[in-house]
Write an enzyme that holds these catalytic residues in place. Sequence first.
Site, short mmCIF file in Angstrom:
data_model
loop_
_atom_site.label_atom_id
_atom_site.label_comp_id
_atom_site.label_asym_id
_atom_site.label_seq_id
_atom_site.Cartn_x
_atom_site.Cartn_y
_atom_site.Cartn_z
N PRO A 2 1.69 3.79 2.36
CA PRO A 2 0.53 3.84 3.26
C PRO A 2 0.96 4.06 4.70
O PRO A 2 2.04 3.66 5.11
CB PRO A 2 -0.09 2.44 3.10
N GLU A 3 0.04 4.65 5.43
CA GLU A 3 0.37 5.10 6.78
C GLU A 3 0.73 3.95 7.71
O GLU A 3 1.66 4.06 8.51
CB GLU A 3 -0.84 5.85 7.34
N LYS A 55 -2.28 1.97 12.97
CA LYS A 55 -1.70 3.31 12.90
C LYS A 55 -1.23 3.80 14.25
O LYS A 55 -0.90 4.97 14.41
CB LYS A 55 -2.72 4.26 12.28
N ARG A 269 3.38 -5.26 -0.14
CA ARG A 269 4.58 -5.90 0.41
C ARG A 269 5.07 -6.97 -0.55
O ARG A 269 4.27 -7.64 -1.20
CB ARG A 269 4.26 -6.55 1.77
#
Length: 298
Positions: A2-3, A55, A269
Amino acid sequence: MPEGDTIYRAARALQKAIGGKVVTGFETGLAKLARVNDDAPIVGRVVEKVESRGKWCLIYFSGDLILVTHMLMSGSWHLYRTGERWQMGRARMRVVIRTADWDAVAFNVPVAEFHTARSLERSDKVPKLGPDVLSESFSVEAGVARLSAYARENPNAEVAVVLLNQRVLAGLGNVYKSEVAFAAGVNPFRAMRTITRREMELMVDFAQRYMKENVADGLGDGIVTYSGNRSTTHAMDREERLWVYRRQGQECRRCGAIVTMRKQGVQARSTYWCPGCQPWVGMDETGAPVGRIDRRPR
Ligand SMILES: [Zn+2]
């Protein structure tokens, strides 16, 4: 990947390479940035820190100047040793920050702007961080207030995901997340609505203590000490000082149960915990916590 996590890792890599270094060169293809650089040159400033917020990537220079970039889909930060050949064409270069050893190059970043601390605070585009666990003004009460407020709005959020959310509390990384939950005796997958005030106090208190000890030890990114034993600061000893992080399959140092690992949250995570010391607590139909919530963490 993911970004958000990509940007987190990019910011971390930038911090390691150019954090604390003096800027020896600055180039940009963006007129707005060039104008600021003409008026208040970047060369000679120190890169104070690099951080990610969602982001966004924030590079703090001495003299109250912050370069804020957003990657969107196309942008990226690259790190090159001085003189190393770039992997993208110069035409796509938007920003170069040069230090003695490194060129940090932003390619195709669609959003890049300079801020002062004040204009950044006022910006409603860049997400705000929660209180910084390491700051002098941080208190356990303030941390608990943040966690409680978040829990009210996000009662089903899993506690270890919340501990990592920099908009709730700033500073905790993936290592501390697991270590703090262990120290407080809190199962990392519990919903926020089942977390008691006392448990929040314990987590915030441990978070603050661990991070301060870690900074005092001068260790690198995300390594926790639980003993505060300053004599064991060598890299080889790091793993010895962790309760659960990266200890899956091994015996819990406290109760002997087997430490477990599972990927957690949208960013997947790794979360480590001891099922013995951190029992699951669920909810009954009335919303009351059920399980071994009365257990007193040590
Ligand atoms: Zn245990």
